[in-house]
Design a protein around this motif. Structure first.
Motif, PDB file in Angstrom:
ATOM      1  N   LEU A 319       0.822  -1.201   0.000  1.00 54.90           N
ATOM      2  CA  LEU A 319       0.000   0.000   0.000  1.00 54.90           C
ATOM      3  C   LEU A 319       0.864   1.263   0.000  1.00 54.90           C
ATOM      4  N   GLN A 320       2.004   1.227   0.681  1.00 54.84           N
ATOM      5  CA  GLN A 320       2.902   2.380   0.667  1.00 54.84           C
ATOM      6  C   GLN A 320       3.514   2.586  -0.714  1.00 54.84           C
ATOM      7  N   CYS A 322       2.109   1.735  -3.560  1.00 54.74           N
ATOM      8  CA  CYS A 322       1.034   2.255  -4.414  1.00 54.74           C
ATOM      9  C   CYS A 322       0.789   3.730  -4.144  1.00 54.74           C
ATOM     10  N   ALA A 323       0.845   4.120  -2.871  1.00 57.22           N
ATOM     11  CA  ALA A 323       0.642   5.530  -2.543  1.00 57.22           C
ATOM     12  C   ALA A 323       1.788   6.396  -3.068  1.00 57.22           C
ATOM     13  N   GLN A 324       2.985   5.854  -3.119  1.00 64.95           N
ATOM     14  CA  GLN A 324       4.127   6.625  -3.605  1.00 64.95           C
ATOM     15  C   GLN A 324       3.990   6.962  -5.087  1.00 64.95           C
ATOM     16  N   TYR A 325       3.401   6.064  -5.857  1.00 66.74           N
ATOM     17  CA  TYR A 325       3.218   6.295  -7.289  1.00 66.74           C
ATOM     18  C   TYR A 325       1.763   6.621  -7.650  1.00 66.74           C
ATOM     19  N   ARG A 326       0.972   6.950  -6.657  1.00 64.56           N
ATOM     20  CA  ARG A 326      -0.405   7.402  -6.846  1.00 64.56           C
ATOM     21  C   ARG A 326      -1.252   6.377  -7.602  1.00 64.56           C
ATOM     22  N   ILE A 327      -1.095   5.134  -7.215  1.00 64.54           N
ATOM     23  CA  ILE A 327      -1.904   4.056  -7.782  1.00 64.54           C
ATOM     24  C   ILE A 327      -3.116   3.856  -6.877  1.00 64.54           C
ATOM     25  N   PRO A 328      -4.332   3.980  -7.370  1.00 63.75           N
ATOM     26  CA  PRO A 328      -5.512   3.809  -6.499  1.00 63.75           C
ATOM     27  C   PRO A 328      -5.619   2.387  -5.974  1.00 63.75           C
ATOM     28  N   THR A 329      -6.085   2.276  -4.746  1.00 61.76           N
ATOM     29  CA  THR A 329      -6.207   0.979  -4.078  1.00 61.76           C
ATOM     30  C   THR A 329      -7.595   0.829  -3.485  1.00 61.76           C
ATOM     31  N   ILE A 330      -8.040  -0.434  -3.402  1.00 66.07           N
ATOM     32  CA  ILE A 330      -9.306  -0.806  -2.770  1.00 66.07           C
ATOM     33  C   ILE A 330      -8.981  -1.851  -1.712  1.00 66.07           C
ATOM     34  N   GLY A 331      -9.493  -1.682  -0.507  1.00 62.70           N
ATOM     35  CA  GLY A 331      -9.181  -2.613   0.572  1.00 62.70           C
ATOM     36  C   GLY A 331     -10.355  -2.833   1.500  1.00 62.70           C
ATOM     37  N   ILE A 332     -10.378  -4.034   2.118  1.00 63.40           N
ATOM     38  CA  ILE A 332     -11.388  -4.363   3.131  1.00 63.40           C
ATOM     39  C   ILE A 332     -10.880  -3.847   4.474  1.00 63.40           C
ATOM     40  N   ILE A 333     -11.595  -2.903   5.047  1.00 66.40           N
ATOM     41  CA  ILE A 333     -11.164  -2.233   6.272  1.00 66.40           C
ATOM     42  C   ILE A 333     -12.023  -2.727   7.430  1.00 66.40           C
TER      43      ILE A 333
END
Length: 433
Positions: A319-320, A322-333
């Motif tokens: 997730l870090q 993906c956030a560094q390269y601005r890739i959108p993510t979907i997760g079960i929270i």
């Protein structure tokens, strides 16, 4: 549930007996009353009928009696035996001769017939939950209901001592020390995430499904197959996104069209590619070129367009990245996870395998629908291009025919004018002579 049955008769006490009771004096003994009661009801007790203590639940007629439901097993056996479709199942009993006791076989057959007749009474329970259908045939995003989420246990969170304060807007309440997630919020966030997956798949993006817990592999693989994406089920290698050129340098990158088909090279394109790779003095016959188009070696690996993570707690490194390269993510929270670690959170129970299979199945189905919509649009676009090309060819052919016709007319007119001019010159010569 088999209703309880008692032996009785649905009859009201006679008026004669009521008058006797009312006119009885205080000196009448209790023994005489019981004796009279038994003598009056003894004929009724000889007629043994099985009645239910519950009323019929399916009676919609308001005029129907509200008393107990009387069931005569002899009549039920006769009705069941008269059915043509099930007559072969009921054992045939021989009529009992007068004064002769039943044999063991006849008693057994009578018992089986009575049991078959009693089985026809009441409803039939069917299996509603089939575990494999969440993987083989998951529901569509439009089929998401609160009952389906409730049955999968999506609303169950963790203990109140483990909660993350960022999930306060998702929590409905507390029961027995456990946070309960609102089903309305789960359905809304799941539909939003499904819409995101649908849009990325429709535009031809790359989707990666990540689920590294035990039991999630089959559901993740099936969802990735439906969306024509990729999956990670064992372990996310750190640096897969940030250091992709080193980790994925040996992987080949192929070029696909909008129908997810590899683009084939023509012979002319292959020859030009060989000449380009061989240079000026190289031998093009020694160079092997594949039939499909490929990205040059120095292009590097391709980053995904969307990442779906089923267990964010174990994949914080991913997730870090993906956030560094601005890739959108979907997760079960879940209630113990920080909801800001993903772009599109889905508040739900990430420890329930049935809940995880339901969510990833819905997202995989959304990706499949987006891919099919892209195929349909591409097919319609190709057909429209063919129609435009056909109309253009027809227009060019019509213009060519019209030009040819005009040229023929001009040639004919010129030939006619020239012949007319020669005739006039001939006539003038004749007149001058």
């Amino acid at each position: 549930m088999i209703p309880r049955r008692v032996v009785a008769r649905s009859l009201q006490p006679s008026s004669k007996f009521l008058l006797r009771i009312r006119s009885a004096t205080l000196e009448t003994s209790l023994t005489s009353c019981i004796t009279e009661l038994i003598s009056l009801y003894s004929p009724c007790l000889r007629q043994h009928r099985s009645i239910s203590t519950e009323t019929s639940p399916g009676s919609s007629n308001p005029a129907a009696p509200k008393g107990p439901l009387i069931v005569d097993f002899d009549e039920q056996v006769k009705l069941a035996a008269s059915e043509p479709s099930r007559s072969s199942i009921i054992p045939q009993t021989r009529p009992q001769a007068s004064g002769r006791p039943l044999t063991k076989l006849e008693e057994y057959q009578r018992l089986k017939a009575s049991k078959h007749a009693s089985d026809l009474i009441g409803g039939v329970l069917e299996d509603h939950y089939k575990p494999h259908e969440l993987i083989t045939n998951p529901p569509s995003p439009r089929d998401i209901t609160l009952e389906l989420l409730l049955a999968s246990g999506a609303h169950l969170g963790h203990a109140t001592a483990l909660w993350n304060p960022g999930n306060q807007r998702f929590i409905f309440g507390i029961r027995q020390g456990i946070h309960l997630i609102s089903l309305d919020v789960i359905a809304a966030h799941l539909r939003r995430a499904a819409k995101v997956v649908h849009g990325v798949s429709k535009n031809g993006g790359i989707i990666i499904f990540v689920g590294t817990r035990d039991g999630q592999e089959r559901a993740v693989v099936e969802a990735a197959k439906r969306a024509k994406g990729y999956h990670v089920t064992e372990r996310w290698v750190p640096g897969t996104i940030t250091n992709k050129d080193q980790l994925l340098s040996e992987q080949k990158v192929r070029i696909l069209n909008y129908l997810d088909q590899e683009i084939r090279l023509t012979e002319q394109e292959k020859l030009e590619l060989k000449q380009k790779l061989a240079g000026e003095n190289g031998d093009i016959h020694r160079i092997q070129v594949e039939d499909t188009a490929q990205v040059p070696f120095g292009y590097g690996a391709i980053r995904p367009d969307l990442v779906v993570c089923l267990n964010p707690l174990e994949n914080k490194t991913m997730l870090q990245e993906c956030a560094q390269y601005r890739i959108p993510t979907i997760g079960i929270i879940d209630t113990d996870v920080d909801p800001t670690c993903v772009t599109y959170p889905i508040p739900a129970n990430d420890d329930s395998l049935r809940c995880v299979q339901l969510i990833v199945g819905v997202l995989g189905r959304a990706g499949q629908e987006g891919r099919l919509a892209r195929y349909e649009e591409e097919t319609n676009r190709a057909e429209e291009l063919k129609r435009r090309q056909k109309r253009l060819e027809e227009t060019e052919r019509t213009l060519e025919e019209a030009t040819t016709t005009n040229q023929v007319y001009k040639d004919a007119e010129q030939a006619a004018s020239e012949s007319r001019q020669r005739e006039l010159e001939r006539e003038s010569l004749i007149s001058n002579r």
